[in-house]
Design a protein around this motif. Structure first.
Motif, PDB file in Angstrom:
ATOM      1  N   VAL A  76       0.859  -1.184   0.000  1.00  0.00           N
ATOM      2  CA  VAL A  76       0.000   0.000   0.000  1.00  0.00           C
ATOM      3  C   VAL A  76       0.891   1.228   0.000  1.00  0.00           C
ATOM      4  N   GLU A  77       0.839   1.983  -1.095  1.00  0.00           N
ATOM      5  CA  GLU A  77       1.732   3.129  -1.270  1.00  0.00           C
ATOM      6  C   GLU A  77       0.941   4.386  -1.615  1.00  0.00           C
ATOM      7  N   LYS A  78       1.152   5.425  -0.831  1.00  0.00           N
ATOM      8  CA  LYS A  78       0.433   6.687  -1.023  1.00  0.00           C
ATOM      9  C   LYS A  78       1.105   7.582  -2.060  1.00  0.00           C
ATOM     10  N   ASP A  79       2.415   7.380  -2.264  1.00  0.00           N
ATOM     11  CA  ASP A  79       3.204   8.230  -3.160  1.00  0.00           C
ATOM     12  C   ASP A  79       3.179   7.658  -4.574  1.00  0.00           C
ATOM     13  N   ALA A  80       2.464   8.313  -5.459  1.00  0.00           N
ATOM     14  CA  ALA A  80       2.310   7.808  -6.833  1.00  0.00           C
ATOM     15  C   ALA A  80       3.637   7.715  -7.567  1.00  0.00           C
ATOM     16  N   ASP A 103      -4.183   5.275   0.879  1.00  0.00           N
ATOM     17  CA  ASP A 103      -3.850   5.535   2.273  1.00  0.00           C
ATOM     18  C   ASP A 103      -4.062   4.266   3.089  1.00  0.00           C
ATOM     19  N   ALA A 104      -3.030   3.815   3.780  1.00  0.00           N
ATOM     20  CA  ALA A 104      -3.121   2.585   4.565  1.00  0.00           C
ATOM     21  C   ALA A 104      -4.148   2.685   5.684  1.00  0.00           C
ATOM     22  N   LEU A 105      -4.503   3.895   6.069  1.00  0.00           N
ATOM     23  CA  LEU A 105      -5.491   4.074   7.128  1.00  0.00           C
ATOM     24  C   LEU A 105      -6.892   3.681   6.684  1.00  0.00           C
TER      25      LEU A 105
END
Length: 279
Positions: A76-80, A103-105
């Motif tokens: 899970v990665e938020k930074d494209a 977002d992992a949240l």
């Protein structure tokens, strides 16, 4: 030796995709692939395991998990910016890496992994503690994961494994040790990362227990512990005032001295107080 597969070295991956770490995302990248493989092994053999990784960045730990035999990794990665590098890894390990941009949240790991799954992650520093508390406080226990192997700033790691009477003993220690066996598995210096953080880091391993060590209502325990440690310098009778009509009597019923302070109360004592207040 710094190669665990046929993919390029991490420095080359970072340069090729211009992946300068962003402070706003709490990013510090691990570059040594032998070290990432070592972290992957902390929780035991990975052959056939399903693993959640949060914040993989350029994929150093991701490669370690796959090289060590994980059957499926959910990254899970938020930074494209990191997605093309992760897609390269997915192509090298067909059918074993699922990449979720988000977002992992809010991502539901159960939709992608078979329980019990594991969490292995070099957590972004800005959300690491919040994610840990969420994993430790699910609606039901045992949880869908069986272990957490997590990188934190060393001071946070020490708070997780702290014992009563120490300055680092607090809410995190109580929540973690109530339902898990917790230990610090590795300590890493700043130079292991790019860019180097200002503090040492540590890998904590938490193994879920089949049931909590002592009976207590989770919501009550969380509320009592949070209130107690929010004013840790005060005596319990002052710090916990308002939790019952006669907090001193409640403390005595739980076997606790009203003049004690939060950092002196063992896990069993917090659970006893939670049971008294729940009743």
């Amino acid at each position: 030796m710094s190669r665990i597969d046929d993919l390029p070295p991490l420095r080359d991956v970072i340069a090729a995709h211009d992946l300068r770490a962003k402070k706003s995302l709490g990013q510090n990248f691990l570059l040594d692939l032998n070290l990432t493989a070592r972290i992957a092994r902390v929780g035991g053999p990975l052959t056939g395991a399903h693993v959640l990784e949060v914040g993989p960045g350029p994929g150093g730990l991701t490669r370690g998990l796959l090289a060590e035999g994980a059957a499926r990794v959910l990254a899970v990665e938020k930074d494209a910016r990191c997605l093309p590098a992760l897609e390269q890894i997915a192509a090298a390990y067909p059918g074993r890496l699922t990449i979720v941009s988000g977002d992992a949240l809010v991502v539901d790991a159960n939709a992608h992994l078979d329980a019990p799954w594991r969490v292995v992650a070099n957590l972004p520093y800005n959300v690491g503690t919040e994610l840990l508390v969420r994993w430790l406080t699910p609606a039901t226990w045992p949880p869908p994961w069986d272990s957490l192997t997590l990188m934190f700033q060393k001071e946070v790691a020490e708070r997780i494994v702290a014992t009563p009477g120490s300055k680092t003993y607090g809410r995190l220690a109580v929540l973690a040790q109530w339902r898990c066996d917790a230990r610090i598995a590795l300590t890493l210096p700043p130079e292991a990362f790019s860019p180097p953080p200002k503090v040492n880091s540590a890998v904590v391993h938490l193994a879920a227990l089949p049931a909590p060590r002592f009976p207590a209502d989770p919501a009550v325990l969380q509320r009592v512990v949070a209130k107690g440690f929010n004013q840790r310098r005060k005596m319990l009778r002052a710090a916990l005032k308002g939790l019952s009509s006669d907090i001193e009597e409640s403390l005595r019923m739980a076997g606790l001295d009203p003049t004690s302070r939060a950092e002196q109360v063992p896990l069993e004592g917090w659970c006893a107080l939670a049971r008294v207040l729940a009743a």
